[in-house]
Design a protein around this motif. Structure first.
Motif, PDB file in Angstrom:
ATOM      1  N   VAL A  14       0.843  -1.201   0.000  1.00 34.83           N
ATOM      2  CA  VAL A  14       0.000   0.000   0.000  1.00 34.83           C
ATOM      3  C   VAL A  14       0.879   1.252   0.000  1.00 34.83           C
ATOM      4  O   VAL A  14       1.855   1.333   0.747  1.00 34.83           O
ATOM      5  CB  VAL A  14      -0.931  -0.003   1.222  1.00 34.83           C
ATOM      6  CG1 VAL A  14      -1.616   1.345   1.379  1.00 34.83           C
ATOM      7  CG2 VAL A  14      -1.970  -1.098   1.106  1.00 34.83           C
ATOM      8  N   GLY A  15       0.509   2.192  -0.860  1.00 40.53           N
ATOM      9  CA  GLY A  15       1.271   3.429  -0.974  1.00 40.53           C
ATOM     10  C   GLY A  15       2.413   3.373  -1.966  1.00 40.53           C
ATOM     11  O   GLY A  15       3.017   4.414  -2.274  1.00 40.53           O
ATOM     12  N   SER A  17       4.324   2.179  -5.760  1.00 38.30           N
ATOM     13  CA  SER A  17       4.142   2.552  -7.165  1.00 38.30           C
ATOM     14  C   SER A  17       4.512   1.393  -8.079  1.00 38.30           C
ATOM     15  O   SER A  17       5.340   0.549  -7.728  1.00 38.30           O
ATOM     16  CB  SER A  17       5.020   3.756  -7.512  1.00 38.30           C
ATOM     17  OG  SER A  17       4.687   4.886  -6.747  1.00 38.30           O
ATOM     18  N   ARG A  66      -3.768   9.948  -9.039  1.00 33.63           N
ATOM     19  CA  ARG A  66      -2.804   8.922  -8.612  1.00 33.63           C
ATOM     20  C   ARG A  66      -2.147   8.228  -9.797  1.00 33.63           C
ATOM     21  O   ARG A  66      -0.977   7.834  -9.711  1.00 33.63           O
ATOM     22  CB  ARG A  66      -3.493   7.874  -7.744  1.00 33.63           C
ATOM     23  CG  ARG A  66      -4.121   8.428  -6.476  1.00 33.63           C
ATOM     24  CD  ARG A  66      -4.627   7.297  -5.577  1.00 33.63           C
ATOM     25  NE  ARG A  66      -5.682   6.514  -6.208  1.00 33.63           N
ATOM     26  CZ  ARG A  66      -5.611   5.197  -6.396  1.00 33.63           C
ATOM     27  NH1 ARG A  66      -4.534   4.526  -6.006  1.00 33.63           N
ATOM     28  NH2 ARG A  66      -6.613   4.554  -6.954  1.00 33.63           N
ATOM     29  N   ASN A  83       0.690   5.461  -8.801  1.00 31.25           N
ATOM     30  CA  ASN A  83       1.263   5.889  -7.526  1.00 31.25           C
ATOM     31  C   ASN A  83       0.210   5.784  -6.427  1.00 31.25           C
ATOM     32  O   ASN A  83      -0.989   5.698  -6.706  1.00 31.25           O
ATOM     33  CB  ASN A  83       1.753   7.323  -7.625  1.00 31.25           C
ATOM     34  CG  ASN A  83       2.860   7.503  -8.648  1.00 31.25           C
ATOM     35  OD1 ASN A  83       3.667   6.592  -8.877  1.00 31.25           O
ATOM     36  ND2 ASN A  83       2.906   8.665  -9.267  1.00 31.25           N
ATOM     37  N   SER A  84       0.685   5.830  -5.192  1.00 35.58           N
ATOM     38  CA  SER A  84      -0.220   5.792  -4.025  1.00 35.58           C
ATOM     39  C   SER A  84      -1.210   4.642  -4.147  1.00 35.58           C
ATOM     40  O   SER A  84      -2.424   4.824  -3.963  1.00 35.58           O
ATOM     41  CB  SER A  84      -0.957   7.120  -3.884  1.00 35.58           C
ATOM     42  OG  SER A  84      -0.059   8.197  -3.772  1.00 35.58           O
ATOM     43  N   LYS A  86      -3.566   1.450  -3.659  1.00 40.82           N
ATOM     44  CA  LYS A  86      -4.458   1.026  -2.591  1.00 40.82           C
ATOM     45  C   LYS A  86      -4.835  -0.437  -2.820  1.00 40.82           C
ATOM     46  O   LYS A  86      -4.782  -0.926  -3.966  1.00 40.82           O
ATOM     47  CB  LYS A  86      -5.720   1.874  -2.595  1.00 40.82           C
ATOM     48  CG  LYS A  86      -5.487   3.372  -2.523  1.00 40.82           C
ATOM     49  CD  LYS A  86      -6.808   4.120  -2.676  1.00 40.82           C
ATOM     50  CE  LYS A  86      -6.598   5.624  -2.615  1.00 40.82           C
ATOM     51  NZ  LYS A  86      -7.881   6.367  -2.753  1.00 40.82           N
ATOM     52  N   ASP A  89      -6.978  -1.277  -5.744  1.00 39.73           N
ATOM     53  CA  ASP A  89      -6.408  -1.243  -7.095  1.00 39.73           C
ATOM     54  C   ASP A  89      -6.008  -2.634  -7.578  1.00 39.73           C
ATOM     55  O   ASP A  89      -5.636  -2.799  -8.752  1.00 39.73           O
ATOM     56  CB  ASP A  89      -5.179  -0.337  -7.134  1.00 39.73           C
ATOM     57  CG  ASP A  89      -5.508   1.124  -6.884  1.00 39.73           C
ATOM     58  OD1 ASP A  89      -4.748   1.779  -6.138  1.00 39.73           O
ATOM     59  OD2 ASP A  89      -6.527   1.602  -7.426  1.00 39.73           O
ATOM     60  N   SER A 123      -1.851  -4.953   1.925  1.00 39.63           N
ATOM     61  CA  SER A 123      -1.970  -4.006   3.057  1.00 39.63           C
ATOM     62  C   SER A 123      -1.145  -4.473   4.248  1.00 39.63           C
ATOM     63  O   SER A 123      -0.546  -5.523   4.236  1.00 39.63           O
ATOM     64  CB  SER A 123      -3.430  -3.867   3.449  1.00 39.63           C
ATOM     65  OG  SER A 123      -3.970  -5.124   3.754  1.00 39.63           O
TER      66      SER A 123
END
Length: 123
Positions: A14-15, A17, A66, A83-84, A86, A89, A123
């Motif tokens: 998570v977070g 790229s 994002r 990017n960023s 989650k 995604d 996560s």
């Protein structure tokens, strides 16, 4: 025959790229719109981002700000910078393009899909 081949998928936290790439190959006279779609398990395939030959872009609401789509017309490639990331995604990401084969005229435009590349956000 025309092929779209994706690369760049994988597992990311998570977070993080990722950058997806897609290359069109085969007998191609022209490429119009190129796009990325995604499909999560049990869900319908949805548009992530689309880019015209001239570079006009549009994005799905869930990725605006994002993700960035870009293309290299000379090399018949399209990219998706993500990017960023989650967990939501997570999906199989598909490349899509409107392609005109040589010697077919305007009626020869067809829509093509790649085989997909898995993106998993943990996560």
């Amino acid at each position: 025959q025309v092929q779209l081949v994706e690369s760049g998928g994988g597992l990311v936290q998570v977070g993080g790229s990722l950058r997806l790439s897609c290359t069109a190959s085969g007998p191609i006279a022209a490429i119009n719109n190129m796009a990325w779609y995604r499909q999560a398990p049990g869900k319908q395939r949805q548009l992530v981002a689309r880019i015209s030959h001239s570079g006009t872009t549009n994005y799905g609401d869930s990725v605006k700000g994002r993700f960035t789509i870009s293309r290299d017309n000379a090399n018949q490639m399209v990219y998706l910078q993500m990017n960023s990331l989650k967990p939501e995604d997570t999906a199989v990401y598909y490349c899509n393009a409107d392609i005109l084969p040589p010697n077919t005229g305007a009626a020869g435009w067809n829509n093509y899909w790649g085989q997909g590349t898995q993106v998993t956000v943990s996560s």
